[in-house]
Design a protein around this motif. Structure first.
Motif, PDB file in Angstrom:
ATOM      1  N   SER A  92     -76.524   9.082   7.137  1.00 35.29           N
ATOM      2  CA  SER A  92     -77.714   9.400   7.935  1.00 35.29           C
ATOM      3  C   SER A  92     -78.082  10.871   7.817  1.00 35.29           C
ATOM      4  O   SER A  92     -79.274  11.219   7.725  1.00 35.29           O
ATOM      5  CB  SER A  92     -77.469   9.026   9.407  1.00 35.29           C
ATOM      6  OG  SER A  92     -77.179   7.659   9.554  1.00 35.29           O
ATOM      7  N   THR A 116     -81.610  12.179   6.225  1.00 35.04           N
ATOM      8  CA  THR A 116     -82.522  12.979   7.057  1.00 35.04           C
ATOM      9  C   THR A 116     -82.768  14.348   6.435  1.00 35.04           C
ATOM     10  O   THR A 116     -83.908  14.836   6.416  1.00 35.04           O
ATOM     11  CB  THR A 116     -81.947  13.150   8.470  1.00 35.04           C
ATOM     12  OG1 THR A 116     -81.672  11.870   9.034  1.00 35.04           O
ATOM     13  CG2 THR A 116     -82.926  13.897   9.365  1.00 35.04           C
ATOM     14  N   LEU A 125     -88.090   6.647   7.971  1.00 34.86           N
ATOM     15  CA  LEU A 125     -86.739   7.092   8.288  1.00 34.86           C
ATOM     16  C   LEU A 125     -86.333   6.628   9.683  1.00 34.86           C
ATOM     17  O   LEU A 125     -85.233   6.093   9.883  1.00 34.86           O
ATOM     18  CB  LEU A 125     -86.647   8.619   8.187  1.00 34.86           C
ATOM     19  CG  LEU A 125     -85.308   9.243   8.572  1.00 34.86           C
ATOM     20  CD1 LEU A 125     -84.208   8.807   7.614  1.00 34.86           C
ATOM     21  CD2 LEU A 125     -85.415  10.773   8.598  1.00 34.86           C
ATOM     22  N   THR A 126     -87.222   6.811  10.657  1.00 38.29           N
ATOM     23  CA  THR A 126     -86.931   6.401  12.031  1.00 38.29           C
ATOM     24  C   THR A 126     -86.712   4.899  12.127  1.00 38.29           C
ATOM     25  O   THR A 126     -85.785   4.426  12.798  1.00 38.29           O
ATOM     26  CB  THR A 126     -88.083   6.817  12.962  1.00 38.29           C
ATOM     27  OG1 THR A 126     -88.274   8.227  12.884  1.00 38.29           O
ATOM     28  CG2 THR A 126     -87.771   6.442  14.401  1.00 38.29           C
ATOM     29  N   SER A 161     -80.785  16.561  11.450  1.00 34.46           N
ATOM     30  CA  SER A 161     -79.930  15.760  10.570  1.00 34.46           C
ATOM     31  C   SER A 161     -78.722  15.231  11.317  1.00 34.46           C
ATOM     32  O   SER A 161     -78.327  14.068  11.139  1.00 34.46           O
ATOM     33  CB  SER A 161     -79.489  16.600   9.362  1.00 34.46           C
ATOM     34  OG  SER A 161     -80.608  17.030   8.609  1.00 34.46           O
ATOM     35  N   TYR A 191     -80.051  12.590  13.981  1.00 32.61           N
ATOM     36  CA  TYR A 191     -80.537  11.347  13.383  1.00 32.61           C
ATOM     37  C   TYR A 191     -79.377  10.490  12.893  1.00 32.61           C
ATOM     38  O   TYR A 191     -79.558   9.296  12.624  1.00 32.61           O
ATOM     39  CB  TYR A 191     -81.515  11.643  12.247  1.00 32.61           C
ATOM     40  CG  TYR A 191     -82.947  11.793  12.710  1.00 32.61           C
ATOM     41  CD1 TYR A 191     -83.267  12.639  13.779  1.00 32.61           C
ATOM     42  CD2 TYR A 191     -83.984  11.121  12.097  1.00 32.61           C
ATOM     43  CE1 TYR A 191     -84.566  12.790  14.218  1.00 32.61           C
ATOM     44  CE2 TYR A 191     -85.297  11.264  12.527  1.00 32.61           C
ATOM     45  CZ  TYR A 191     -85.582  12.100  13.585  1.00 32.61           C
ATOM     46  OH  TYR A 191     -86.875  12.238  14.025  1.00 32.61           O
ATOM     47  N   SER A 227     -86.592  17.224  15.415  1.00 36.77           N
ATOM     48  CA  SER A 227     -86.752  15.904  14.803  1.00 36.77           C
ATOM     49  C   SER A 227     -87.484  16.035  13.483  1.00 36.77           C
ATOM     50  O   SER A 227     -88.051  17.080  13.151  1.00 36.77           O
ATOM     51  CB  SER A 227     -87.523  14.969  15.743  1.00 36.77           C
ATOM     52  OG  SER A 227     -88.861  15.418  15.895  1.00 36.77           O
TER      53      SER A 227
END
Length: 314
Positions: A151, A155, A182-183, A96, A99, A176
């Motif tokens: 973000s 995440t 999401l990516t 989290s 990301y 990850s």
């Protein structure tokens, strides 16, 4: 869901980044030495020295990269950089945080470059300072953390909804969450911020180029319009921003390569190399040397506001 987050996934996602143990050590060193040593020393100089002044957006950049370096080192703190998968809770925590890095670091860079652009443009146009812009300043300082928070929440929600998508094994260097949507969203948002940064970089360089000339006056010595150190640092920082964007896109198209993660991990080191080598910082570090006659520093991160006349004698 709680038990799933605290346990080990039955189905661990396949490793897509083909890294080695040496590359893992390099990744950790690149994240740890600036966040645990280099940047704290730079911040101490800025905050404690009476002769070194920087704009809060630059201080924010340094603090942000310390947070990024610490977040990248979470698995090392827990002794989980190799061996069995870490707990889902620990892994989701690091995922989290990391990301949030693309939007967070891109926004930090954008705010610094935007401040530089505003100072340079105001200086060239000989605008009179209207005093501190409190609302604008707080917005520039807060928006990167807002991007980071959004973000992190996104995440954490995706990872908690699908615990089997959370792992260290998939990205090798760090934990990850396996979610293409999401990516893609995070990459797109970061790319927008980085593109805006490039726009302001180019705009600033155009302004500097138009004012980079030798002014000839009858009966007077020629004088250079702008100091050389400023455009060099602007160009260097801009080149790294462009490279970071390219590698970020490469990481999506070719995720098996460890190169993007390693080069992006150099970000804090790049900040130190570019901005910690400014004359006033070096003079503060070499405090035992006799101080030369000071010239006006037109550093992009200076808190002293606009240069008196960017076209005139510095």
């Amino acid at each position: 869901m709680s038990s799933a987050l605290n346990g080990t996934a039955a189905n661990v996602p396949v490793n897509i980044v083909h890294g080695t143990e040496g590359e893992l050590v390099l990744f950790l060193v690149l994240n740890m030495w600036p966040s645990h040593f280099g940047l704290p020393i730079l911040l101490a100089i800025i905050l404690l020295s009476k002769k070194v002044h920087r704009h809060p957006t630059f201080v924010n950049l340094c603090v942000g990269f310390i947070i990024i370096g610490v977040s990248s080192s979470v698995l090392l703190y827990a002794g989980k950089t190799s061996g069995p998968e870490p707990s889902k809770m620990l892994c989701l925590f690091q995922a989290s945080m990391l990301y949030g890095v693309p939007a967070f670091s891109s926004m930090l860079a954008l705010m610094l470059v935007l401040q530089m652009f505003l100072v340079v443009r105001a200086s060239v146009q000989k605008q009179v300072s209207q005093g501190p812009q409190t609302v604008r300043l707080w917005a520039m300082l807060a928006t990167p953390y807002l991007a980071l928070l959004i973000s992190i929440v996104a995440t954490a929600f995706v990872g908690a909804s699908n615990p089997d998508s959370v792992s260290r094994n998939r990205r090798y260097f760090y934990c990850s969450v396996h979610s293409d949507s999401l990516t893609a969203t995070i990459t797109l948002v970061a790319a927008v911020f980085l593109f805006a940064t490039i726009v302001f970089e180019v705009w600033t360089l155009v302004i500097l180029y138009k004012n980079w000339m030798v002014v000839e006056q009858p009966g007077a010595k020629p004088r250079v319009a702008v100091e050389l150190s400023l455009p060099i640092r602007v160009l260097a920082f801009g080149l790294y921003v462009i490279m970071a964007m390219s590698l970020s896109l490469l990481s999506v198209r070719a995720p098996e390569s460890p190169v993007p993660d390693l080069v992006i991990a150099c970000a804090a080191t790049v900040v130190i190399l570019i901005f910690a080598t400014q004359p006033d910082i070096l003079r503060a570090l070499c405090f035992w040397r006799k101080e030369p006659t000071l010239r006006f520093d037109q550093s992009v991160a200076s808190t002293r506001g606009m240069p008196r006349d960017i076209k005139g004698q510095p």
